[in-house]
Scaffold this motif. Structure first.
Motif, PDB file in Angstrom:
ATOM      1  N   LEU A  31       0.739  -1.323   0.027  1.00 32.16           N
ATOM      2  CA  LEU A  31      -0.145  -0.001  -0.081  1.00 32.16           C
ATOM      3  C   LEU A  31       0.893   1.209  -0.032  1.00 32.16           C
ATOM      4  CD1 LEU A  31      -2.717  -1.122   2.526  1.00 32.16           C
ATOM      5  CD2 LEU A  31      -2.974  -1.301   0.253  1.00 32.16           C
ATOM      6  N   THR A  32       1.875   1.112  -0.743  1.00 28.15           N
ATOM      7  CA  THR A  32       2.726   2.260  -0.710  1.00 28.15           C
ATOM      8  C   THR A  32       2.142   3.569  -1.614  1.00 28.15           C
ATOM      9  OG1 THR A  32       4.910   1.122  -0.702  1.00 28.15           O
ATOM     10  CG2 THR A  32       5.167   3.201  -1.507  1.00 28.15           C
ATOM     11  N   VAL A  33       2.280   4.692  -1.105  1.00 30.74           N
ATOM     12  CA  VAL A  33       1.680   5.781  -2.062  1.00 30.74           C
ATOM     13  C   VAL A  33       2.894   6.716  -2.729  1.00 30.74           C
ATOM     14  CG1 VAL A  33       0.507   8.104  -1.968  1.00 30.74           C
ATOM     15  CG2 VAL A  33      -0.047   6.164  -0.271  1.00 30.74           C
ATOM     16  N   PHE A  34       2.708   6.837  -3.907  1.00 26.28           N
ATOM     17  CA  PHE A  34       3.958   7.525  -4.746  1.00 26.28           C
ATOM     18  C   PHE A  34       3.523   8.861  -4.636  1.00 26.28           C
ATOM     19  CE2 PHE A  34       5.299   9.384  -8.878  1.00 26.28           C
ATOM     20  CZ  PHE A  34       6.584   9.159  -8.594  1.00 26.28           C
ATOM     21  N   ASP A  35       4.914   9.723  -3.959  1.00 23.63           N
ATOM     22  CA  ASP A  35       5.063  11.089  -3.911  1.00 23.63           C
ATOM     23  C   ASP A  35       5.133  11.784  -5.021  1.00 23.63           C
ATOM     24  OD1 ASP A  35       4.806  13.647  -2.766  1.00 23.63           O
ATOM     25  OD2 ASP A  35       6.515  13.097  -1.221  1.00 23.63           O
ATOM     26  N   TRP A  36       4.301  12.117  -5.784  1.00 23.94           N
ATOM     27  CA  TRP A  36       4.677  12.823  -7.175  1.00 23.94           C
ATOM     28  C   TRP A  36       4.764  14.402  -7.021  1.00 23.94           C
ATOM     29  CZ3 TRP A  36       0.943  16.642  -8.420  1.00 23.94           C
ATOM     30  CH2 TRP A  36      -0.205  16.526  -7.669  1.00 23.94           C
ATOM     31  N   LEU A  37       4.908  14.806  -5.792  1.00 22.26           N
ATOM     32  CA  LEU A  37       5.218  16.117  -5.501  1.00 22.26           C
ATOM     33  C   LEU A  37       6.469  16.236  -4.634  1.00 22.26           C
ATOM     34  CD1 LEU A  37       1.714  17.375  -4.026  1.00 22.26           C
ATOM     35  CD2 LEU A  37       2.810  17.897  -6.254  1.00 22.26           C
ATOM     36  N   SER A  38       7.073  15.256  -4.634  1.00 22.38           N
ATOM     37  CA  SER A  38       8.595  15.367  -4.039  1.00 22.38           C
ATOM     38  C   SER A  38       9.657  16.044  -4.799  1.00 22.38           C
ATOM     39  CB  SER A  38       9.146  13.814  -3.958  1.00 22.38           C
ATOM     40  OG  SER A  38       9.360  13.093  -4.990  1.00 22.38           O
ATOM     41  N   ASN A  39       9.515  16.294  -5.887  1.00 25.64           N
ATOM     42  CA  ASN A  39      10.657  17.031  -6.777  1.00 25.64           C
ATOM     43  C   ASN A  39      10.265  18.609  -6.989  1.00 25.64           C
ATOM     44  OD1 ASN A  39       8.659  16.327  -8.420  1.00 25.64           O
ATOM     45  ND2 ASN A  39      10.259  15.899 -10.209  1.00 25.64           N
ATOM     46  N   MET A  40       9.201  18.840  -6.253  1.00 26.37           N
ATOM     47  CA  MET A  40       8.533  20.321  -6.581  1.00 26.37           C
ATOM     48  C   MET A  40       8.662  21.268  -5.203  1.00 26.37           C
ATOM     49  SD  MET A  40       4.907  19.366  -8.644  1.00 26.37           S
ATOM     50  CE  MET A  40       4.690  20.919  -8.776  1.00 26.37           C
ATOM     51  N   SER A  41       9.173  22.287  -5.396  1.00 23.14           N
ATOM     52  CA  SER A  41       9.185  23.193  -4.223  1.00 23.14           C
ATOM     53  C   SER A  41       8.253  23.808  -4.113  1.00 23.14           C
ATOM     54  CB  SER A  41      10.645  24.162  -4.612  1.00 23.14           C
ATOM     55  OG  SER A  41      10.283  24.841  -5.899  1.00 23.14           O
ATOM     56  N   LEU A  42       7.982  24.489  -2.813  1.00 22.22           N
ATOM     57  CA  LEU A  42       6.798  25.025  -2.181  1.00 22.22           C
ATOM     58  C   LEU A  42       6.918  26.588  -2.552  1.00 22.22           C
ATOM     59  CD1 LEU A  42       6.643  23.766   1.371  1.00 22.22           C
ATOM     60  CD2 LEU A  42       5.124  23.109  -0.676  1.00 22.22           C
ATOM     61  N   PRO A  43       5.971  27.224  -2.655  1.00 20.44           N
ATOM     62  CA  PRO A  43       5.651  28.609  -3.088  1.00 20.44           C
ATOM     63  C   PRO A  43       6.349  29.483  -1.933  1.00 20.44           C
ATOM     64  CG  PRO A  43       3.649  27.650  -3.473  1.00 20.44           C
ATOM     65  CD  PRO A  43       4.332  26.526  -2.637  1.00 20.44           C
ATOM     66  N   ASN A  44       6.983  30.705  -2.319  1.00 13.39           N
ATOM     67  CA  ASN A  44       7.705  31.356  -1.383  1.00 13.39           C
ATOM     68  C   ASN A  44       6.633  31.713  -0.205  1.00 13.39           C
ATOM     69  OD1 ASN A  44       9.549  31.458  -2.939  1.00 13.39           O
ATOM     70  ND2 ASN A  44       9.263  33.342  -4.086  1.00 13.39           N
ATOM     71  N   GLY A  45       7.344  31.638   1.097  1.00 15.89           N
ATOM     72  CA  GLY A  45       6.583  31.944   2.244  1.00 15.89           C
ATOM     73  C   GLY A  45       5.639  30.747   2.768  1.00 15.89           C
ATOM     74  N   GLN A  46       5.645  29.807   2.259  1.00 14.58           N
ATOM     75  CA  GLN A  46       4.761  28.529   2.490  1.00 14.58           C
ATOM     76  C   GLN A  46       5.475  27.639   3.336  1.00 14.58           C
ATOM     77  OE1 GLN A  46       2.235  26.909  -0.506  1.00 14.58           O
ATOM     78  NE2 GLN A  46       1.428  24.998   1.103  1.00 14.58           N
ATOM     79  N   LYS A  47       5.162  27.198   4.418  1.00 15.02           N
ATOM     80  CA  LYS A  47       5.822  26.349   5.365  1.00 15.02           C
ATOM     81  C   LYS A  47       5.287  25.038   4.888  1.00 15.02           C
ATOM     82  CE  LYS A  47       6.391  29.503   9.301  1.00 15.02           C
ATOM     83  NZ  LYS A  47       5.941  29.851  10.823  1.00 15.02           N
ATOM     84  N   PRO A  48       6.277  23.877   5.138  1.00 17.80           N
ATOM     85  CA  PRO A  48       5.667  22.556   4.775  1.00 17.80           C
ATOM     86  C   PRO A  48       4.646  22.018   5.967  1.00 17.80           C
ATOM     87  CG  PRO A  48       8.457  22.791   4.842  1.00 17.80           C
ATOM     88  CD  PRO A  48       7.830  24.236   5.392  1.00 17.80           C
ATOM     89  N   PHE A  49       3.934  21.075   5.270  1.00 19.46           N
ATOM     90  CA  PHE A  49       2.955  20.549   5.959  1.00 19.46           C
ATOM     91  C   PHE A  49       3.638  19.970   7.187  1.00 19.46           C
ATOM     92  CE2 PHE A  49      -0.714  17.403   6.759  1.00 19.46           C
ATOM     93  CZ  PHE A  49      -1.369  18.498   7.292  1.00 19.46           C
ATOM     94  N   ASP A  50       3.101  20.018   8.501  1.00 23.08           N
ATOM     95  CA  ASP A  50       3.712  19.577   9.801  1.00 23.08           C
ATOM     96  C   ASP A  50       3.304  18.381  10.135  1.00 23.08           C
ATOM     97  OD1 ASP A  50       1.123  20.419  10.419  1.00 23.08           O
ATOM     98  OD2 ASP A  50       1.811  21.332  12.149  1.00 23.08           O
ATOM     99  N   CYS A  51       2.613  17.683   9.309  1.00 27.13           N
ATOM    100  CA  CYS A  51       1.939  16.155   9.574  1.00 27.13           C
ATOM    101  C   CYS A  51       2.688  15.041   8.523  1.00 27.13           C
ATOM    102  CB  CYS A  51       0.540  16.002   9.465  1.00 27.13           C
ATOM    103  SG  CYS A  51      -0.158  16.830  10.931  1.00 27.13           S
ATOM    104  N   VAL A  52       2.885  13.954   8.957  1.00 28.19           N
ATOM    105  CA  VAL A  52       3.516  12.912   8.280  1.00 28.19           C
ATOM    106  C   VAL A  52       2.864  11.688   8.573  1.00 28.19           C
ATOM    107  CG1 VAL A  52       5.963  13.964   8.254  1.00 28.19           C
ATOM    108  CG2 VAL A  52       5.332  12.217   9.975  1.00 28.19           C
ATOM    109  N   GLU A  53       3.043  10.910   7.438  1.00 29.32           N
ATOM    110  CA  GLU A  53       2.321   9.559   7.612  1.00 29.32           C
ATOM    111  C   GLU A  53       3.375   8.502   8.077  1.00 29.32           C
ATOM    112  OE1 GLU A  53      -0.815   7.160   4.809  1.00 29.32           O
ATOM    113  OE2 GLU A  53       1.151   6.986   3.882  1.00 29.32           O
ATOM    114  N   VAL A  54       2.954   7.572   8.927  1.00 33.76           N
ATOM    115  CA  VAL A  54       3.954   6.655   9.467  1.00 33.76           C
ATOM    116  C   VAL A  54       3.432   5.256   9.235  1.00 33.76           C
ATOM    117  CG1 VAL A  54       5.502   5.850  11.373  1.00 33.76           C
ATOM    118  CG2 VAL A  54       5.042   8.303  11.066  1.00 33.76           C
ATOM    119  N   ARG A  55       4.224   4.338   8.818  1.00 32.43           N
ATOM    120  CA  ARG A  55       3.678   2.789   8.515  1.00 32.43           C
ATOM    121  C   ARG A  55       4.300   2.090   9.789  1.00 32.43           C
ATOM    122  NH1 ARG A  55       5.739  -1.479   6.533  1.00 32.43           N
ATOM    123  NH2 ARG A  55       7.799  -0.409   5.724  1.00 32.43           N
ATOM    124  N   PHE A  56       3.706   1.192  10.213  1.00 32.11           N
ATOM    125  CA  PHE A  56       3.911   0.187  11.195  1.00 32.11           C
ATOM    126  C   PHE A  56       3.918  -1.229  10.560  1.00 32.11           C
ATOM    127  CE2 PHE A  56       2.433   3.959  13.342  1.00 32.11           C
ATOM    128  CZ  PHE A  56       3.438   4.100  14.366  1.00 32.11           C
TER     129      PHE A  56
END
Length: 387
Positions: A31-56
């Motif tokens: 059930l791996t999700v492909f991160d197609w936004l990994s090579n795209m930079s955020l707009p100026n002044g926007q902070k990265p999203f502070d939540c992550v998904e963790v797999r057990f």
């Protein structure tokens, strides 16, 4: 999807990363999700999203808040908050796609009670975690023996240790409600840890354990399917499949989830199709529908007095006859309409050999002369009065 370490080896066999579920790129996991936004930079002044998904273990995934702004990437092993102590998991998704996944699973990212990530896992955390993972199979076997000795009608399918080794979650399936209070006491005394029992359905059990389906591929629920929609026998009837439980049931014992994949197409095709219980009024008698082929748009009808003789009619012909019957008119017979649908079978090959026999070059078998003499002697013995 697989990591670069799982490429093909020199002998043509898969090499395998041999990380036992801790693949650094998270490409070998279910059930791996492909991160197609990994090579795209955020707009100026926007902070990265502070939540992550963790797999057990297996397909269990949860969302955690990165309150300390740790530089996390997919594949990092982290220590996360738990009800008591801490758990250890692998980061499976970061960035803006986590927000999409949380919205899809109806988890609010503004919830202040969202658990937090403590730190990146140290070597000591990883050693304790791996030690607990190695004990799971032995403990699962021992717990099944305890459940059998107590005559409990349940099946322990999987065991998952918490990252710090203080608690173990036992997943089980059961037809009815089970009183496992004595089981928890016996297991806590035998293993010296806190026990949590969690009942799951048969489809969730197949998702956790995995396997190969009748199609020859890995189970959909253990690779990409995340939601289980209800499947009933009507799905098989619309697709005109034989109601054979052995063929329609999957590894979980329930109806296969793939019965719903093409159901919408069949329902769309059946909208302008005559109903299977359509009756045609003819001068030779009433005709009933015996079979329907959606792709060929053909229906087979037979008379009440002659059910073994089927006549093939196309969809437009049946609609025309139904329209005439609704006006009080009867057609002469089904044979008149079925004769227009008869097509001559064309051979897709030519007989280059002709009428010659394939054994024309074989030597003819010679009859033994001794056989005739032997037969004559037997006849004389049978006809002689002394015999």
């Amino acid at each position: 999807m697989a990591c670069s370490s799982c490429s093909t080896g020199k002998d043509g066999q898969p090499r395998g990363c041999r990380n036992n579920g801790t693949c650094g790129s998270d490409g070998c996991n279910k059930l791996t999700v492909f991160d197609w936004l990994s090579n795209m930079s955020l707009p100026n002044g926007q902070k990265p999203f502070d939540c992550v998904e963790v797999r057990f273990k297996n397909s269990r995934k949860e969302f955690f808040r990165n309150a300390d702004d740790l530089p996390l990437a997919i594949g990092d092993i982290v220590a996360t908050q738990a009800k008591s102590g801490h758990d250890v998991g692998i980061v499976s998704l970061t960035g803006e796609l986590v927000k999409v996944q949380m919205k899809r699973k109806k988890v609010s990212w503004d919830d202040k009670a969202l658990p937090k990530i403590y730190r990146k896992a140290t070597q000591r955390d990883i050693d304790v975690w791996q030690k607990c993972r190695n004990k799971e199979e032995e403990i699962k076997k021992r717990s099944r023996e305890i459940a059998i000795s107590l005559n409990l009608q349940m099946k322990l399918s999987d065991v998952e240790f918490q990252g710090d080794g203080s608690k173990a979650t036992f997943y089980y399936t059961a037809e009815e409600r089970v009183d496992f209070r004595q089981l928890i006491k016996d297991m806590a005394r035998a293993f010296g840890i806190r026990i949590e029992m969690r009942q799951i359905g048969y489809r969730q059990e197949a998702q956790r354990l995995g396997g190969i389906g009748s199609c020859g591929r890995e189970l959909c629920c253990s690779t990409w399917l995340t939601d289980f929609r209800s499947v009933n026998t009507a799905s098989a009837r619309y697709q005109q499949l034989a109601l054979n439980p052995q063929k329609l049931a999957g590894q979980c014992g329930k109806l296969k989830c793939c019965l719903n994949y093409e159901l919408d197409m069949y329902l769309e095709a059946l909208k302008d199709f005559p109903a299977p219980d359509t009756k045609l009024q003819t001068e030779k008698g009433v005709a009933f529908c015996q079979k329907v082929d959606i792709f060929k748009e053909t229906l087979w009808f037979s008379y009440r007095n002659d059910p073994s003789n089927w006549h093939a009619l196309n969809k437009k012909q049946v609609q025309e006859i139904v329209k005439l019957n609704s006006g009080g008119k009867k057609i002469a017979s089904l044979e008149e309409y079925a004769a227009d649908n008869v097509k001559e079978d064309r051979l897709a090959f030519e007989n280059v050999v002709g009428q010659d026999s394939l054994t024309r070059f074989d030597k003819p078998k010679r009859r033994r002369k001794g056989n005739k003499k032997h037969n004559r002697r037997n006849k004389k013995r049978k006809t002689s009065p002394n015999a």
